[in-house]
Design a protein around this motif. Structure first.
Motif, mmCIF file in Angstrom:
data_model
loop_
_atom_site.group_PDB
_atom_site.id
_atom_site.type_symbol
_atom_site.label_atom_id
_atom_site.label_comp_id
_atom_site.label_asym_id
_atom_site.label_seq_id
_atom_site.Cartn_x
_atom_site.Cartn_y
_atom_site.Cartn_z
ATOM 1 N N PHE A 9 0.828 -1.208 0.000
ATOM 2 C CA PHE A 9 0.000 0.000 0.000
ATOM 3 C C PHE A 9 0.860 1.256 0.000
ATOM 4 O O PHE A 9 0.605 2.203 -0.755
ATOM 5 C CB PHE A 9 -0.930 -0.012 1.221
ATOM 6 N N PHE A 10 1.885 1.287 0.842
ATOM 7 C CA PHE A 10 2.747 2.461 0.956
ATOM 8 C C PHE A 10 3.510 2.728 -0.342
ATOM 9 O O PHE A 10 3.613 3.876 -0.786
ATOM 10 C CB PHE A 10 3.733 2.265 2.117
ATOM 11 N N ILE A 11 4.029 1.692 -0.976
ATOM 12 C CA ILE A 11 4.766 1.866 -2.233
ATOM 13 C C ILE A 11 3.827 2.342 -3.337
ATOM 14 O O ILE A 11 4.178 3.218 -4.141
ATOM 15 C CB ILE A 11 5.490 0.561 -2.626
ATOM 16 N N ALA A 12 2.617 1.783 -3.402
ATOM 17 C CA ALA A 12 1.647 2.213 -4.415
ATOM 18 C C ALA A 12 1.260 3.681 -4.207
ATOM 19 O O ALA A 12 1.205 4.461 -5.171
ATOM 20 C CB ALA A 12 0.412 1.321 -4.368
ATOM 21 N N LEU A 13 1.014 4.052 -2.966
ATOM 22 C CA LEU A 13 0.648 5.433 -2.658
ATOM 23 C C LEU A 13 1.799 6.392 -2.986
ATOM 24 O O LEU A 13 1.587 7.456 -3.581
ATOM 25 C CB LEU A 13 0.257 5.558 -1.188
ATOM 26 N N ALA A 14 3.006 6.025 -2.626
ATOM 27 C CA ALA A 14 4.170 6.868 -2.924
ATOM 28 C C ALA A 14 4.369 7.013 -4.427
ATOM 29 O O ALA A 14 4.727 8.096 -4.915
ATOM 30 C CB ALA A 14 5.417 6.283 -2.270
ATOM 31 N N SER A 15 4.124 5.949 -5.176
ATOM 32 C CA SER A 15 4.254 6.009 -6.641
ATOM 33 C C SER A 15 3.250 6.979 -7.250
ATOM 34 O O SER A 15 3.598 7.781 -8.122
ATOM 35 C CB SER A 15 4.052 4.627 -7.257
ATOM 36 N N VAL A 16 2.024 6.920 -6.779
ATOM 37 C CA VAL A 16 0.981 7.808 -7.299
ATOM 38 C C VAL A 16 1.287 9.267 -6.948
ATOM 39 O O VAL A 16 1.143 10.159 -7.790
ATOM 40 C CB VAL A 16 -0.401 7.384 -6.757
ATOM 41 N N ILE A 17 1.733 9.496 -5.726
ATOM 42 C CA ILE A 17 2.029 10.867 -5.303
ATOM 43 C C ILE A 17 3.207 11.437 -6.090
ATOM 44 O O ILE A 17 3.156 12.584 -6.553
ATOM 45 C CB ILE A 17 2.287 10.927 -3.786
ATOM 46 N N THR A 18 4.278 10.664 -6.255
ATOM 47 C CA THR A 18 5.432 11.184 -7.002
ATOM 48 C C THR A 18 5.094 11.380 -8.476
ATOM 49 O O THR A 18 5.578 12.322 -9.100
ATOM 50 C CB THR A 18 6.662 10.272 -6.860
ATOM 51 N N LEU A 19 4.263 10.508 -9.031
ATOM 52 C CA LEU A 19 3.831 10.689 -10.415
ATOM 53 C C LEU A 19 3.028 11.977 -10.549
ATOM 54 O O LEU A 19 3.241 12.763 -11.477
ATOM 55 C CB LEU A 19 3.006 9.487 -10.874
ATOM 56 N N PHE A 41 12.657 19.181 -10.976
ATOM 57 C CA PHE A 41 11.779 18.524 -10.009
ATOM 58 C C PHE A 41 10.852 17.535 -10.711
ATOM 59 O O PHE A 41 10.635 16.419 -10.236
ATOM 60 C CB PHE A 41 10.966 19.567 -9.245
ATOM 61 N N GLY A 42 10.307 17.946 -11.850
ATOM 62 C CA GLY A 42 9.415 17.073 -12.604
ATOM 63 C C GLY A 42 10.113 15.824 -13.110
ATOM 64 O O GLY A 42 9.594 14.708 -12.970
ATOM 65 N N VAL A 48 11.736 8.885 -9.848
ATOM 66 C CA VAL A 48 11.478 8.235 -8.564
ATOM 67 C C VAL A 48 10.215 7.379 -8.649
ATOM 68 O O VAL A 48 10.168 6.270 -8.109
ATOM 69 C CB VAL A 48 11.370 9.288 -7.433
ATOM 70 N N SER A 49 9.214 7.854 -9.352
ATOM 71 C CA SER A 49 7.985 7.080 -9.515
ATOM 72 C C SER A 49 8.246 5.770 -10.248
ATOM 73 O O SER A 49 7.756 4.710 -9.838
ATOM 74 C CB SER A 49 6.943 7.906 -10.273
ATOM 75 N N VAL A 50 9.034 5.820 -11.310
ATOM 76 C CA VAL A 50 9.385 4.597 -12.041
ATOM 77 C C VAL A 50 10.195 3.665 -11.143
ATOM 78 O O VAL A 50 9.961 2.447 -11.116
ATOM 79 C CB VAL A 50 10.152 4.941 -13.338
ATOM 80 N N ALA A 51 11.139 4.222 -10.395
ATOM 81 C CA ALA A 51 11.954 3.400 -9.497
ATOM 82 C C ALA A 51 11.090 2.726 -8.425
ATOM 83 O O ALA A 51 11.307 1.560 -8.087
ATOM 84 C CB ALA A 51 13.038 4.250 -8.841
ATOM 85 N N LEU A 52 10.103 3.433 -7.905
ATOM 86 C CA LEU A 52 9.202 2.844 -6.913
ATOM 87 C C LEU A 52 8.370 1.714 -7.512
ATOM 88 O O LEU A 52 8.132 0.693 -6.863
ATOM 89 C CB LEU A 52 8.287 3.911 -6.315
#
Length: 69
Positions: A9-19, A41-42, A48-52
């Motif tokens: 859940f945390f990794i999915a949420l972090a991916s969505v937020i960074t995207l 920044f973009g 980071v989103s891809v890495a997550l």
């Protein structure tokens, strides 16, 4: 909630937020008065989103035999 379920859940949420942050920064960079930090920044947030996402896939593959409870 198990540690595995929370981790997913945390990794999915972090991916969505960074995207979302990456898209926002690149959209802001295309405004009439762009600033260099918005571009960097973009790009950084998208990387980071891809890495997550890659990390999450590898985590799921490694923990496939561990239950969710």
């Amino acid at each position: 909630m198990s540690l595995k379920a929370f981790h997913i859940f945390f990794i999915a949420l972090a991916s969505v937020i960074t995207l979302g942050c990456g898209v926002w920064a690149l959209k802001t960079y295309s405004s009439p008065e762009p600033q260099a930090w918005q571009l960097w920044f973009g790009i950084g947030a998208l990387l980071v989103s891809v890495a997550l996402l890659v990390y999450g896939r590898n985590f799921l593959r490694k923990m496939k035999n561990v239950g969710y409870l």
